[in-house]
Structure formats: structure tokens, C-alpha cells
Scaffold this active site. Structure first.
Site, mmCIF file in Angstrom:
data_model
loop_
_atom_site.group_PDB
_atom_site.id
_atom_site.type_symbol
_atom_site.label_atom_id
_atom_site.label_comp_id
_atom_site.label_asym_id
_atom_site.label_seq_id
_atom_site.Cartn_x
_atom_site.Cartn_y
_atom_site.Cartn_z
ATOM 1 N N LYS A 165 16.067 21.533 -10.796
ATOM 2 C CA LYS A 165 15.348 20.291 -11.099
ATOM 3 C C LYS A 165 16.210 19.292 -11.875
ATOM 4 O O LYS A 165 16.961 19.651 -12.771
ATOM 5 C CB LYS A 165 14.095 20.597 -11.937
ATOM 6 C CG LYS A 165 13.030 21.405 -11.233
ATOM 7 C CD LYS A 165 12.317 20.594 -10.167
ATOM 8 C CE LYS A 165 11.510 19.474 -10.759
ATOM 9 N NZ LYS A 165 10.463 19.935 -11.699
ATOM 10 N N HIS A 212 0.835 -1.215 0.000
ATOM 11 C CA HIS A 212 0.000 0.000 0.000
ATOM 12 C C HIS A 212 0.869 1.265 0.000
ATOM 13 O O HIS A 212 0.432 2.331 0.452
ATOM 14 C CB HIS A 212 -0.949 0.031 1.214
ATOM 15 C CG HIS A 212 -1.771 -1.192 1.370
ATOM 16 N ND1 HIS A 212 -2.937 -1.402 0.670
ATOM 17 C CD2 HIS A 212 -1.587 -2.296 2.137
ATOM 18 C CE1 HIS A 212 -3.442 -2.579 1.006
ATOM 19 N NE2 HIS A 212 -2.637 -3.146 1.881
ATOM 20 N N SER A 217 14.599 21.403 -16.034
ATOM 21 C CA SER A 217 13.465 22.301 -16.203
ATOM 22 C C SER A 217 13.918 23.565 -16.924
ATOM 23 O O SER A 217 15.028 24.044 -16.716
ATOM 24 C CB SER A 217 12.885 22.659 -14.828
ATOM 25 O OG SER A 217 11.997 23.753 -14.929
ATOM 26 N N GLU A 258 9.620 8.350 -16.775
ATOM 27 C CA GLU A 258 8.260 8.856 -16.987
ATOM 28 C C GLU A 258 7.769 8.567 -18.402
ATOM 29 O O GLU A 258 6.594 8.242 -18.611
ATOM 30 C CB GLU A 258 8.226 10.350 -16.700
ATOM 31 C CG GLU A 258 8.396 10.675 -15.219
ATOM 32 C CD GLU A 258 8.476 12.171 -14.941
ATOM 33 O OE1 GLU A 258 8.429 12.959 -15.909
ATOM 34 O OE2 GLU A 258 8.590 12.544 -13.758
#
Length: 438
Positions: free
Chosen positions: A281, A154, A275, A288
Site C-alpha cells: 500500500k 457525474h 499500511s 485525505e
């Protein structure tokens, strides 16, 4: 010039002509189309459908076309209906009227069927190799990083495991994926060449000759099934989807682990991006994109399933829609497997952060309950006792192993000095059934 049209009184409408074309994407089959045609010509000569001179002229012409394409002298472009018409029209232009005999004893239906099977075989063999490469990289990185980390259920810290064992879970998934691909390869390895449009041909041909020349294990048993079967593409695309699901799950782990909240791993700069506005970043875009591209592979599978679900035997033009999705899925999976392999090979493991996450997560709570059970406490009672211990630890900002024996005995008289050895994290990993966590 079209390969059909003798019974038509009117020229094909230009919009319909454009709508009907597949050359823009099936041109990638040029090698397989020529390979299939070379085997067909060899069989034609063996069966007396071509003289030796005719067979030699057509064979040389086909080989010349292949060389011209490979050398960039003949471009895969122009106003052709499909790759089959491209090859045949260029063959006739190159060697003359004898080129028109190439198509004797076959149809475009069995021609495209054999092209796609040959292409699917080649690509599947390549994908099996890429899966094996990723498996090996996972194994190497796992063996080099047998460090403790939290295991989750979980997405909550549950029990202590090792980073090695976690990575090897994906090795097991990919091992099944490899077996599925090999099974699909075994099933599809049948030659449809010689089935004709749907019911064979009146010419005296020998399907075993072309089957052997093309490296298939046997000819298909049923002509009608041979030209209309797309099960092998559906099976492969299903296998591709399962692989992408596994890669997507691993990608999600990498996204989480590389975040500032976890800091379990750091992805190499080579497979990350930044970024345009936030200079601090470092984005896990490789992971992704893999996660995102799983959707297009799923979509290609469901697209073909939808195409096939209502088709009567045998060939229908709907089946032309089998190619773009399959080609796209193959290319997508090839890229994703390679990017994932490189990301895993170059990632850096933050050992100390993983250890600290273990200590903060009460990951030896289950072992405390096991300890109580071994000391004659009923499991349901032990479960409640340990739950109360965790609450006490949270209120006092302590881990279970930091509690004194006096504190532990407030909850149960079953606790003795040996509790600390029993719940030590290294000891947990070395105990009984959990030895495989190493």
C-alpha cells in the site's frame, strides 16, 4: 492578583476560576498584546496621561517582557486569567507601581479587540502568501503537463481536456480565494483601541495616535460596535472554509487519480504513508487529511456564528469563545496549504494512462454530434444517432475513431471522410472555443 475584584466580598470559586480562564490558549496573543500596549503608552504620554519618565519606564518594561518571552526566560504559563493579566502583572513586578498606570484610558474589551484584529491581520497576510504560492505551483505544474485526459461530469468520462486546464481550474478557485482574503483584510483594518468597555473614556485620549502606531487605516466609527464586532473573524473563517472546500475537492481528485483504478498520477513518497499490515500500500494520506480537516474548519465557523447570533450589545463573556476556533482554523489552513503545495509540486503525471482513458471513454462523441449538426442534421437527431454509434462501439469493442466510414454511414449519410480530422482528440483541443483547454 486579578485585574478586577475590588467590589467582591468573596474569593472566586476555584472551579469558576478555571472555567473563566483563557490564558491556556490566548497566550499566543502575547506579541499583539504588548504591541497594543506600547501604542497605548505612547498615546498616553502624548495626551499628558503619563510623564516622560513614566512612559519610558512602562515602555522599557513591556519591551523587556517581550524579550524575556522570546528568549525563553519568561514562560507563558502559570495561574493567570488571560494574556492581558499575564502581561500587566509581570510588568508591575518588573517596574513597580508605575506599571499600574498602563491601563488608564482603556478596557480589556477594547484591548482584546485590538489584539485579535492585529493577530487576524498578520495571519491573513501570511495566508494570502501561502495561497499565492500554491497558485504559482499549480500554474508551473500545469504548464509542464499540457497532456490530454478525460474531463468528467457525474464522475463519468465526458469530454477530452488537458491536465493543464484541469489544474488551472483550481488556480481560478484560489485566485478568488485570494481576492476574498484581501477584501476581508481591507474591511477589518480599523482600530477599536480607545472604545473602552463600550462607550469610550472620560480621559483625554487620541485614538488617531494609537491607530497610526498600530498601522490601521482608521479608528472604528462606533464604540459599541468596536468592542463587540466579531464580523471580521466570521468573514475570515468563512473564507477559510471556502478555501478548505477547494482544497478538499482537489484532494479528492488526487485520491482518485493516484488509485490503482485511475493511475493518472503518483504522489511523492514524502507526502504518502503506508499500511501497517499490507506492504504493497501507498496511501494518499496528505490529501485525505486535508479532505478530513475541512470539517473542523467548517465547524469552527458555525461555532462562532452560533455564539454570536443571540448576543445583545456590547461585550459578553460568550465572545471569549471566538479565539480557540479561529486559532485552530488558521493553523489548520496554514498546514493544509503548505502540504497541498508540496504534493502538487512533487507529483508525477502518468501521461500514457491519461491518453488511454481518453480513448476508452468515447470522449469525442459530442464532437461527432457537432459534426452532424454542421452537416444539416438537427441536433436532437444527431444526439440519437451518436447514442446508437456508442452502443455499436461497446458491442464491438471499438472506439468511435476506429470505425470505418462505411460503418459510420450505416447510422447517417452525413458522414464523410473529413469526420476523422474533426474528431481527432488533438484537433478537438485546438478548435474554436476550446482553444483555452490548452
Amino acid at each position: 492578583m486579578k485585574l478586577w475584584g475590588g467590589r467582591f466580598r468573596k474569593e472566586e470559586n476555584k472551579l469558576m476560576e478555571e472555567f473563566n480562564k483563557s490564558f491556556g490558549y490566548d497566550c499566543v496573543l502575547y506579541q499583539k498584546d504588548i504591541e497594543g500596549s506600547l501604542a497605548h503608552v505612547y498615546m498616553q504620554h502624548q495626551c499628558g496621561l503619563l510623564t516622560e519618565d513614566e512612559a519610558k519606564a512602562i515602555t522599557n518594561g513591556l519591551c523587556s517582557i517581550l524579550n524575556d518571552i522570546e528568549d525563553g526566560k519568561l514562560l507563558l504559563e502559570g495561574n493567570y486569567e488571560d494574556i492581558h493579566s499575564f502581561v500587566e502583572i509581570n510588568l508591575i513586578e518588573k517596574i513597580g507601581e508605575v506599571g499600574k498606570k498602563l491601563h488608564t484610558g482603556r478596557s480589556r474589551n477594547d484591548q482584546v479587540a485590538v489584539d485579535m484584529r492585529l493577530f487576524a491581520k498578520e495571519k491573513t497576510i501570511g495566508l494570502i502568501e501561502l495561497v499565492a504560492n500554491l497558485k504559482e505551483t499549480l500554474k508551473v505544474v500545469a504548464e509542464n503537463n499540457s497532456v490530454i485526459m478525460p474531463g468528467y461530469t457525474h464522475l463519468q468520462r465526458a469530454q477530452v481536456v488537458t491536465f493543464k486546464h484541469h489544474l488551472l481550474a483550481y488556480y481560478s478557485m484560489l485566485d478568488r480565494d485570494e481576492k476574498r482574503l484581501k477584501n476581508a483584510l481591507e474591511i477589518l483594518d480599523e482600530s477599536p483601541l480607545g472604545c473602552g468597555a463600550l462607550a469610550g473614556t472620560t480621559h483625554e485620549i487620541d485614538r488617531n495616535i494609537t491607530c497610526g502606531k498600530l498601522g490601521f487605516k482608521k479608528p472604528v466609527d462606533n464604540f459599541m460596535d468596536g468592542v463587540s464586532d466579531r464580523d471580521y473573524l466570521l468573514e475570515l473563517m468563512s473564507d477559510f472554509s471556502i478555501i478548505m472546500m477547494h482544497l478538499s475537492r482537489l484532494s479528492e481528485e488526487l485520491v482518485l487519480w493516484s488509485s490503482q483504478e485511475f493511475k493518472f498520477v503518483e504522489l511523492d513518497d514524502l507526502y504518502s504513508t503506508g499500511s501497517s499490515i499490507m506492504p504493497q500500500k501507498k496511501n494518499p494520506d496528505g490529501a485525505e487529511l486535508i479532505r478530513g480537516k475541512s470539517g473542523r474548519v467548517y465547524g469552527n465557523l458555525f461555532s462562532l456564528l452560533t455564539v454570536m447570533k443571540g448576543l445583545p450589545l456590547t461585550y459578553n463573556k460568550d465572545m471569549q469563545e471566538d479565539k480557540e476556533g479561529f486559532f485552530d482554523s488558521v493553523h489548520t489552513l496554514e498546514m493544509c496549504l503548505q502540504i497541498m503545495e508540496r504534493m502538487i509540486a512533487t507529483l508525477r503525471v502518468n501521461v500514457e494512462n491519461m491518453k488511454q482513458a481518453v480513448k476508452k471513454g468515447f470522449l469525442n462523441a459530442t464532437e461527432v454530434a457537432d459534426y452532424l449538426v454542421k452537416n444539416n442534421v438537427a441536433f436532437r437527431d444527431a444526439h440519437g444517432i451518436v447514442g446508437n454509434i456508442v452502443i455499436y462501439c461497446e458491442d464491438n469493442n471499438k472506439s468511435i475513431e476506429e470505425l470505418t466510414l462505411e460503418e459510420l454511414r450505416k447510422f447517417s449519410d452525413a458522414f464523410k471522410e473529413d469526420i476523422y480530422d474533426f474528431i481527432d482528440y488533438e484537433s478537438i483541443l485546438n478548435k474554436g472555443i476550446k482553444k483555452n483547454l490548452r
